[in-house]
Design a protein around this motif. Structure first.
Motif, PDB file in Angstrom:
ATOM      1  N   MET A   1      -4.604  10.043  -6.652  1.00 45.55           N
ATOM      2  CA  MET A   1      -4.298   8.919  -6.129  1.00 45.55           C
ATOM      3  C   MET A   1      -5.531   8.307  -5.700  1.00 45.55           C
ATOM      4  O   MET A   1      -6.541   8.658  -4.985  1.00 45.55           O
ATOM      5  N   ALA A   2      -5.417   6.828  -6.031  1.00 42.32           N
ATOM      6  CA  ALA A   2      -6.689   6.322  -6.045  1.00 42.32           C
ATOM      7  C   ALA A   2      -7.319   5.718  -4.651  1.00 42.32           C
ATOM      8  O   ALA A   2      -8.385   5.637  -4.080  1.00 42.32           O
ATOM      9  N   ASP A   3      -6.087   4.953  -3.998  1.00 33.78           N
ATOM     10  CA  ASP A   3      -6.389   4.403  -2.813  1.00 33.78           C
ATOM     11  C   ASP A   3      -5.106   4.226  -1.986  1.00 33.78           C
ATOM     12  O   ASP A   3      -4.021   4.780  -2.289  1.00 33.78           O
ATOM     13  N   ASP A   4      -5.348   3.780  -0.854  1.00 37.16           N
ATOM     14  CA  ASP A   4      -4.201   3.969   0.369  1.00 37.16           C
ATOM     15  C   ASP A   4      -2.800   3.206  -0.354  1.00 37.16           C
ATOM     16  O   ASP A   4      -1.927   3.801   0.049  1.00 37.16           O
ATOM     17  N   ILE A   5      -3.068   2.146  -0.846  1.00 32.77           N
ATOM     18  CA  ILE A   5      -1.943   1.598  -1.454  1.00 32.77           C
ATOM     19  C   ILE A   5      -1.247   2.504  -2.461  1.00 32.77           C
ATOM     20  O   ILE A   5       0.249   2.465  -2.365  1.00 32.77           O
TER      21      ILE A   5
END
Length: 82
Positions: A1-5
């Motif tokens: 998972m790359a980022d918060d979004i």
């Protein structure tokens, strides 16, 4: 998972799946055992996602790189004490 979004979108997908399971159980498409088994898996994955978000936010708050946060194993996130 790359980022918060990405993590938040994954959480929404898991919640949607949870609602779908409950609906399938309600109309008899799956058994209680099938629902319970998948719900247990979903709950662990949700806890891991929420934990990852908390880690990322804490790192950001203290000036660290949030990409250093990592998904913790199920045993760790399931044994937190509130």
């Amino acid at each position: 998972m790359a980022d918060d979004i990405d993590i938040q979108q994954h959480i929404r997908g898991l919640i949607d799946e949870e609602h779908s399971l409950r609906g399938k159980l309600g109309v008899g498409e799956i058994s209680v055992e099938e629902e319970n088994q998948r719900l247990r898996t979903l709950e662990v994955e949700l806890d891991q996602c929420w934990d990852l978000l908390r880690q990322r936010r804490a790192k950001r708050e203290f000036g660290e790189d949030p990409s250093g946060a990592q998904v913790r194993d199920a045993g760790t996130v399931e044994n937190y004490r509130g």
